[in-house]
Scaffold this motif. Structure first.
Motif, PDB file in Angstrom:
ATOM      1  N   GLN A  79     -56.378 -61.963  59.311  1.00 16.13           N
ATOM      2  CA  GLN A  79     -57.349 -63.051  59.465  1.00 16.13           C
ATOM      3  C   GLN A  79     -57.040 -64.214  58.537  1.00 16.13           C
ATOM      4  O   GLN A  79     -57.248 -65.373  58.893  1.00 16.13           O
ATOM      5  CB  GLN A  79     -58.765 -62.519  59.228  1.00 16.13           C
ATOM      6  N   ALA A  80     -56.527 -63.939  57.356  1.00 13.85           N
ATOM      7  CA  ALA A  80     -56.199 -65.003  56.401  1.00 13.85           C
ATOM      8  C   ALA A  80     -55.099 -65.906  56.950  1.00 13.85           C
ATOM      9  O   ALA A  80     -55.146 -67.125  56.771  1.00 13.85           O
ATOM     10  CB  ALA A  80     -55.780 -64.401  55.065  1.00 13.85           C
ATOM     11  N   LEU A  81     -54.115 -65.333  57.628  1.00 18.40           N
ATOM     12  CA  LEU A  81     -53.042 -66.126  58.232  1.00 18.40           C
ATOM     13  C   LEU A  81     -53.595 -67.026  59.326  1.00 18.40           C
ATOM     14  O   LEU A  81     -53.251 -68.210  59.405  1.00 18.40           O
ATOM     15  CB  LEU A  81     -51.951 -65.211  58.793  1.00 18.40           C
ATOM     16  N   LEU A  82     -54.468 -66.494  60.147  1.00 15.53           N
ATOM     17  CA  LEU A  82     -55.081 -67.279  61.217  1.00 15.53           C
ATOM     18  C   LEU A  82     -55.866 -68.451  60.638  1.00 15.53           C
ATOM     19  O   LEU A  82     -55.742 -69.586  61.110  1.00 15.53           O
ATOM     20  CB  LEU A  82     -55.988 -66.394  62.072  1.00 15.53           C
ATOM     21  N   VAL A  83     -56.647 -68.204  59.619  1.00 16.63           N
ATOM     22  CA  VAL A  83     -57.436 -69.264  58.977  1.00 16.63           C
ATOM     23  C   VAL A  83     -56.515 -70.324  58.382  1.00 16.63           C
ATOM     24  O   VAL A  83     -56.767 -71.530  58.506  1.00 16.63           O
ATOM     25  CB  VAL A  83     -58.383 -68.676  57.908  1.00 16.63           C
ATOM     26  N   ALA A  84     -55.420 -69.908  57.763  1.00 21.88           N
ATOM     27  CA  ALA A  84     -54.466 -70.852  57.172  1.00 21.88           C
ATOM     28  C   ALA A  84     -53.809 -71.707  58.254  1.00 21.88           C
ATOM     29  O   ALA A  84     -53.633 -72.917  58.079  1.00 21.88           O
ATOM     30  CB  ALA A  84     -53.414 -70.104  56.362  1.00 21.88           C
ATOM     31  N   GLN A  85     -53.449 -71.094  59.376  1.00 25.08           N
ATOM     32  CA  GLN A  85     -52.832 -71.852  60.470  1.00 25.08           C
ATOM     33  C   GLN A  85     -53.824 -72.844  61.066  1.00 25.08           C
ATOM     34  O   GLN A  85     -53.462 -73.986  61.362  1.00 25.08           O
ATOM     35  CB  GLN A  85     -52.316 -70.891  61.546  1.00 25.08           C
TER      36      GLN A  85
END
Length: 141
Positions: A79-85
């Motif tokens: 989820q952190a990667l998705l939020v960063a993208q």
């Protein structure tokens, strides 16, 4: 800041080639929210001059382009990667305000350019814009 003062300084800021685009975009959005109908000379990130009337500009926060690009993001277990993208896409689209909808073709080529910096699938003019976005963010950092 009083609205009258903001409207008085807006022409100098929006037409400047030395003020960072994030500042200019924030000012444009503030003027849009205040429903200022006056037309201003606006120097876009490509150096071109445009006449813009803030009250007629779209709300960047509810951009259809942003929603459609977010939908192209792969489902991540992280989820952190998705939020960063999503944050990176939002910031780069902000730099394209108010012309993101006319510049960005919602496809995987643009998604890769905005998220990964991969521009192989873009036209030459699109590549120039994608590279400029990265340069502007590097300047801001």
């Amino acid at each position: 800041m009083p609205v009258k003062l903001l409207v008085n300084i807006a022409p100098n800021i929006l037409a400047s080639t030395t003020i960072h685009p994030l500042i200019k975009v924030d000012l444009l959005d503030t003027l849009r929210k205040l429903k200022i109908n006056e037309s201003f000379d606006f120097v876009f990130i490509n150096g071109e001059h445009y006449q813009v009337s803030p009250a007629k500009l779209p709300n960047e926060q509810s951009s259809e382009v942003k929603k459609r690009l977010f939908a192209l993001l792969p489902d991540h277990t992280d989820q952190a990667l998705l939020v960063a993208q999503q944050a990176e896409i939002s910031l780069k689209l902000l730099l394209l305000y108010p012309f993101a909808t006319t510049i960005i073709k919602v496809n995987h080529g643009w998604l890769d350019a905005l998220v990964k910096g991969e521009t192989a699938a873009l036209s030459i003019s699109e590549k120039e814009i994608a590279v400029k976005l990265t340069e502007l963010l590097d300047q801001w950092a």
